[in-house]
Design an enzyme around this catalytic site. Structure first.
Site, PDB file in Angstrom:
ATOM      1  N   GLY A 108       5.548   1.931   5.281  1.00 18.37           N
ATOM      2  CA  GLY A 108       5.742   2.663   4.022  1.00 18.37           C
ATOM      3  C   GLY A 108       6.735   3.793   4.179  1.00 18.37           C
ATOM      4  N   ASN A 166     -13.544   1.432  10.011  1.00 16.72           N
ATOM      5  CA  ASN A 166     -13.546   2.892   9.812  1.00 16.72           C
ATOM      6  C   ASN A 166     -13.700   3.250   8.334  1.00 16.72           C
ATOM      7  OD1 ASN A 166     -13.173   3.420  12.538  1.00 16.72           O
ATOM      8  ND2 ASN A 166     -10.942   3.531  12.391  1.00 16.72           N
ATOM      9  N   TYR A 181      -2.127 -12.275   9.990  1.00 17.63           N
ATOM     10  CA  TYR A 181      -2.294 -11.764   8.626  1.00 17.63           C
ATOM     11  C   TYR A 181      -3.370 -12.538   7.870  1.00 17.63           C
ATOM     12  CZ  TYR A 181      -0.904 -10.066   3.963  1.00 17.63           C
ATOM     13  OH  TYR A 181      -0.876  -9.502   2.708  1.00 17.63           O
ATOM     14  N   LYS A 209      -6.982 -11.011   6.979  1.00 21.00           N
ATOM     15  CA  LYS A 209      -7.530 -10.836   5.621  1.00 21.00           C
ATOM     16  C   LYS A 209      -8.878 -11.550   5.479  1.00 21.00           C
ATOM     17  CE  LYS A 209      -4.281  -8.461   3.404  1.00 21.00           C
ATOM     18  NZ  LYS A 209      -4.514  -7.022   3.183  1.00 21.00           N
ATOM     19  N   TYR A 245     -21.001  -5.642   4.688  1.00 21.40           N
ATOM     20  CA  TYR A 245     -21.434  -4.295   4.272  1.00 21.40           C
ATOM     21  C   TYR A 245     -22.175  -4.355   2.938  1.00 21.40           C
ATOM     22  CZ  TYR A 245     -19.585  -1.213   7.849  1.00 21.40           C
ATOM     23  OH  TYR A 245     -19.399  -0.540   9.028  1.00 21.40           O
ATOM     24  N   THR A 249       3.615 -10.282  -5.352  1.00 25.16           N
ATOM     25  CA  THR A 249       3.915  -9.217  -6.305  1.00 25.16           C
ATOM     26  C   THR A 249       5.322  -8.706  -6.019  1.00 25.16           C
ATOM     27  OG1 THR A 249       1.590  -8.588  -6.501  1.00 25.16           O
ATOM     28  CG2 THR A 249       3.199  -6.891  -7.014  1.00 25.16           C
ATOM     29  N   ARG A 278      11.366 -11.024   1.965  1.00 21.66           N
ATOM     30  CA  ARG A 278      10.708 -11.816   0.919  1.00 21.66           C
ATOM     31  C   ARG A 278      11.755 -12.313  -0.090  1.00 21.66           C
ATOM     32  NH1 ARG A 278       5.019  -8.516  -0.098  1.00 21.66           N
ATOM     33  NH2 ARG A 278       5.970  -6.745   0.886  1.00 21.66           N
TER      34      ARG A 278
HETATM   35  P1  NAD Z   1       3.703  -2.325   2.198  1.00 20.16           P
HETATM   36  O1  NAD Z   1       4.054  -2.630   3.617  1.00 20.16           O
HETATM   37  O2  NAD Z   1       4.768  -1.837   1.302  1.00 20.16           O
HETATM   38  O3  NAD Z   1       2.496  -1.288   2.125  1.00 20.16           O
HETATM   39  C1  NAD Z   1       1.478  -1.243   3.082  1.00 20.16           C
HETATM   40  C2  NAD Z   1       1.261   0.212   3.450  1.00 20.16           C
HETATM   41  O4  NAD Z   1       0.177   0.297   4.397  1.00 20.16           O
HETATM   42  C3  NAD Z   1       2.480   0.840   4.128  1.00 20.16           C
HETATM   43  O5  NAD Z   1       2.800   2.054   3.502  1.00 20.16           O
HETATM   44  C4  NAD Z   1       2.040   1.041   5.571  1.00 20.16           C
HETATM   45  O6  NAD Z   1       2.686   2.129   6.195  1.00 20.16           O
HETATM   46  C5  NAD Z   1       0.545   1.233   5.395  1.00 20.16           C
HETATM   47  N1  NAD Z   1      -0.232   0.941   6.602  1.00 20.16           N
HETATM   48  C6  NAD Z   1      -0.168  -0.171   7.360  1.00 20.16           C
HETATM   49  N2  NAD Z   1      -1.021  -0.073   8.407  1.00 20.16           N
HETATM   50  C7  NAD Z   1      -1.653   1.121   8.268  1.00 20.16           C
HETATM   51  C8  NAD Z   1      -2.644   1.792   9.022  1.00 20.16           C
HETATM   52  N3  NAD Z   1      -3.164   1.265  10.155  1.00 20.16           N
HETATM   53  N4  NAD Z   1      -3.087   2.999   8.592  1.00 20.16           N
HETATM   54  C9  NAD Z   1      -2.556   3.551   7.473  1.00 20.16           C
HETATM   55  N5  NAD Z   1      -1.598   2.965   6.727  1.00 20.16           N
HETATM   56  C10 NAD Z   1      -1.152   1.764   7.122  1.00 20.16           C
HETATM   57  O7  NAD Z   1       3.026  -3.660   1.613  1.00 20.16           O
HETATM   58  P2  NAD Z   1       2.623  -3.999   0.105  1.00 20.16           P
HETATM   59  O8  NAD Z   1       3.436  -5.145  -0.302  1.00 20.16           O
HETATM   60  O9  NAD Z   1       2.610  -2.774  -0.723  1.00 20.16           O
HETATM   61  O10 NAD Z   1       1.122  -4.502   0.307  1.00 20.16           O
HETATM   62  C11 NAD Z   1       0.015  -3.642   0.060  1.00 20.16           C
HETATM   63  C12 NAD Z   1      -1.282  -4.408   0.251  1.00 20.16           C
HETATM   64  O11 NAD Z   1      -1.354  -5.482  -0.687  1.00 20.16           O
HETATM   65  C13 NAD Z   1      -1.422  -5.021   1.640  1.00 20.16           C
HETATM   66  O12 NAD Z   1      -2.764  -4.926   2.059  1.00 20.16           O
HETATM   67  C14 NAD Z   1      -1.065  -6.461   1.410  1.00 20.16           C
HETATM   68  O13 NAD Z   1      -1.706  -7.302   2.344  1.00 20.16           O
HETATM   69  C15 NAD Z   1      -1.573  -6.697  -0.005  1.00 20.16           C
HETATM   70  N6  NAD Z   1      -0.828  -7.786  -0.669  1.00 20.16           N
HETATM   71  C16 NAD Z   1       0.457  -7.589  -1.094  1.00 20.16           C
HETATM   72  C17 NAD Z   1       1.147  -8.642  -1.699  1.00 20.16           C
HETATM   73  C18 NAD Z   1       2.556  -8.473  -2.192  1.00 20.16           C
HETATM   74  O14 NAD Z   1       3.116  -9.440  -2.721  1.00 20.16           O
HETATM   75  N7  NAD Z   1       3.179  -7.311  -2.086  1.00 20.16           N
HETATM   76  C19 NAD Z   1       0.516  -9.882  -1.865  1.00 20.16           C
HETATM   77  C20 NAD Z   1      -0.775 -10.044  -1.386  1.00 20.16           C
HETATM   78  C21 NAD Z   1      -1.463  -8.979  -0.813  1.00 20.16           C
END
Ligand code: NAD
Length: 319
Positions: free
Chosen positions: A36, A100, A146, A150, A160, A176, A187
Site C-alpha cells: 500500500g 491476531n 493466496y 484465503k 471463531y 475489482t 492485473r
Molecule cells: P492492495 O495490495 O492494494 O491492498 C492490501 C493492503 O494490505 C496494502 O496496503 C498492504 O500494504 C496491506 N498489508 C498487506 N499485508 C499486511 C500486513 N501483514 N499487515 C498490515 N497490512 C498489510 O490490495 P487490494 O486489491 O486493495 O486488496 C485488498 C483486499 O481485498 C485483499 O485482502 C485482497 O485479497 C482482497 N481482494 C481484492 C480483489 C481485487 O480485485 N482488488 C479481489 C479479491 C479480493
C-alpha cells in the site's frame, strides 16, 4: 461506530475508509505498507478528525486501547505479481495476522469482516460460481499461497464464530478495479489502460479467451458496507456478473481510449491462471439488496482519468 480497517493504505482498503468516514464511522487504519501507499491513497485523510493511521504489520502482536465495534480485514498483497514475490508474507498474514486480529475482535466483543476472494474457487469447474461451490484449488500451485491462504482465513473465521460465538462476515470479492490500483501490479485493467494511454499494442496472455468479471470499486465498497451492517454470517460473493473475455476487454479499452495500436499475442498464459470467473450474486441480491451499478465504460473512463494523472505526476517528477 468505531472500527479498524486493516490494509487501509491499499487500493480497496483506502476506498473503504473513505466510505466509512463519509457515513459517520470513526476509523483506525492499520497497514504495514508492504504493497500500500500512504502518499497515494491516504494523504487526503491526514487531517480528518475521525481517522487515525498506524503503520503496523498485523502478523505481529498489537494492542488497541478503548472500545471497538468492528474489524474489517483487507490486509493482504493481492496481485499475481505479489503471489510470486511475497509468498511467505501472504501465508503469514492469512494465518498469524488473522489470528491476531480475531483475538483482538474477541477481546473487544467486536464484529469481524474478512475480505476473502473468488480465488478460493481456484480453477472453477462450476460456472458461474455460487457460494455453495467448494472450489478446485491446487494446494501446491503458483497461486496456492493466496488461494489456500484465503481458504484457511475463512476456516479460521468460522472456527471463531462456532467456538466463541464471534460475530463474523465473509465477503468473497471478485476482480475489482478503479482509481488507486497500482499501475504496475500486473492485473489486466492497469495493464490494458496503461498500454492504451501510452499508445502501445495491448498484450494478451494466451489466446485471450480467458474471462474475468470486473466490478468497479465503489460497487465493491458499497457491498462490503452492506454486508458489515447485515445479519448475514454465510460467505457472500461481491462481484459483477458481467463476464468479459480478455480479448473483448482489450478491444473495448482500445476503442474507449482511442488507441489505434491494436493487440499483441504471443505471451504464454500462466499455468494457474483461472480460465473463467463469474460470480453468482443471488445471495448478495437477496440478503443485502446489492448488485453492481457502474457500467464498464464509465468505470474505465474514471480509472483512465486517474491513471493519466498519475502518469503525468511521475513524468513531471522525473524532469
Ligand atoms: P492492495 O495490495 O492494494 O491492498 C492490501 C493492503 O494490505 C496494502 O496496503 C498492504 O500494504 C496491506 N498489508 C498487506 N499485508 C499486511 C500486513 N501483514 N499487515 C498490515 N497490512 C498489510 O490490495 P487490494 O486489491 O486493495 O486488496 C485488498 C483486499 O481485498 C485483499 O485482502 C485482497 O485479497 C482482497 N481482494 C481484492 C480483489 C481485487 O480485485 N482488488 C479481489 C479479491 C479480493
Amino acid at each position: 461506530m468505531r472500527v479498524i480497517v486493516c490494509g487501509a493504505a491499499g487500493f480497496v482498503g483506502s476506498h473503504l475508509c473513505d466510505r466509512l468516514l463519509a457515513t459517520g464511522y470513526e476509523v483506525t487504519g492499520v497497514d504495514s505498507l508492504i504493497t500500500g501507499s500512504l502518499q497515494q491513497n491516504l494523504a487526503h485523510l491526514r487531517r480528518h478528525a475521525r481517522f487515525v493511521f498506524h503503520r503496523h504489520d498485523i502478523s505481529q502482536p498489537w494492542s488497541f486501547a478503548g472500545p471497538l465495534d468492528a474489524i474489517l480485514n483487507l490486509a493482504s498483497p493481492a496481485s499475481p505479481r505479489d503471489f510470486a514475490n511475497l509468498q511467505l508474507d501472504i501465508l503469514r498474514v492469512h494465518s498469524q495476522g488473522m489470528w491476531n486480529m480475531l483475538e483482538l475482535a474477541r477481546e473487544k466483543g467486536a464484529r469481524f469482516l474478512l475480505a476473502s476472494s473468488s480465488e478460493i474457487y481456484g480453477m472453477p469447474d462450476h460456472h458461474p460460481q455460487a457460494e455453495s461451490y467448494h472450489g478446485n484449488v491446487d494446494p501446491v500451485g503458483d497461486r496456492s499461497c493466496y488461494n489456500e491462504g484465503k481458504r484457511f482465513a475463512e476456516a479460521l473465521v468460522m472456527a471463531y464464530h462456532r467456538q466463541y460465538g464471534l460475530s463474523i462476515r465473509i465477503a468473497r470479492l471478485f476482480n475489482t478495479y478503479g482509481p488507486r490500483m497500482r499501475l504496475n501490479d500486473g492485473r489486466a485493467i492497469p495493464n490494458f489502460i496503461g498500454g492504451a494511454l501510452r499508445g502501445e499494442p495491448l498484450v494478451l496472455y494466451g489466446d485471450g479467451t480467458q474471462t474475468r468479471s470486473l466490478c468497479y470499486v465503489s460497487d465493491t465498497i458499497r457491498g462490503l458496507q452492506l454486508l458489515l451492517e447485515s445479519d448475514e454470517t454465510r460467505p457472500v460473493n461481491i462481484g459483477n456478473p458481467h463476464e468479459w473475455s480478455m480479448l473483448n476487454l482489450a478491444e473495448f479499452i482500445n476503442d474507449q481510449l482511442g488507441n489505434a495500436a491494436g493487440l499483441c499475442y504471443g505471451s504464454p498464459l500462466h499455468q494457474d491462471d483461472p480460465r473463467r470467473r463469474k460470480p453468482d450474486i443471488a445471495r448478495a441480491q437477496a440478503t443485502l439488496g446489492w448488485q453492481p451499478e457502474v457500467e464498464l465504460a464509465q468505470g474505465i473512463a474514471w480509472t483512465a482519468n486517474w491513471m493519466r494523472s498519475q502518469m503525468q505526476k511521475t513524468a513531471c517528477a522525473a524532469v
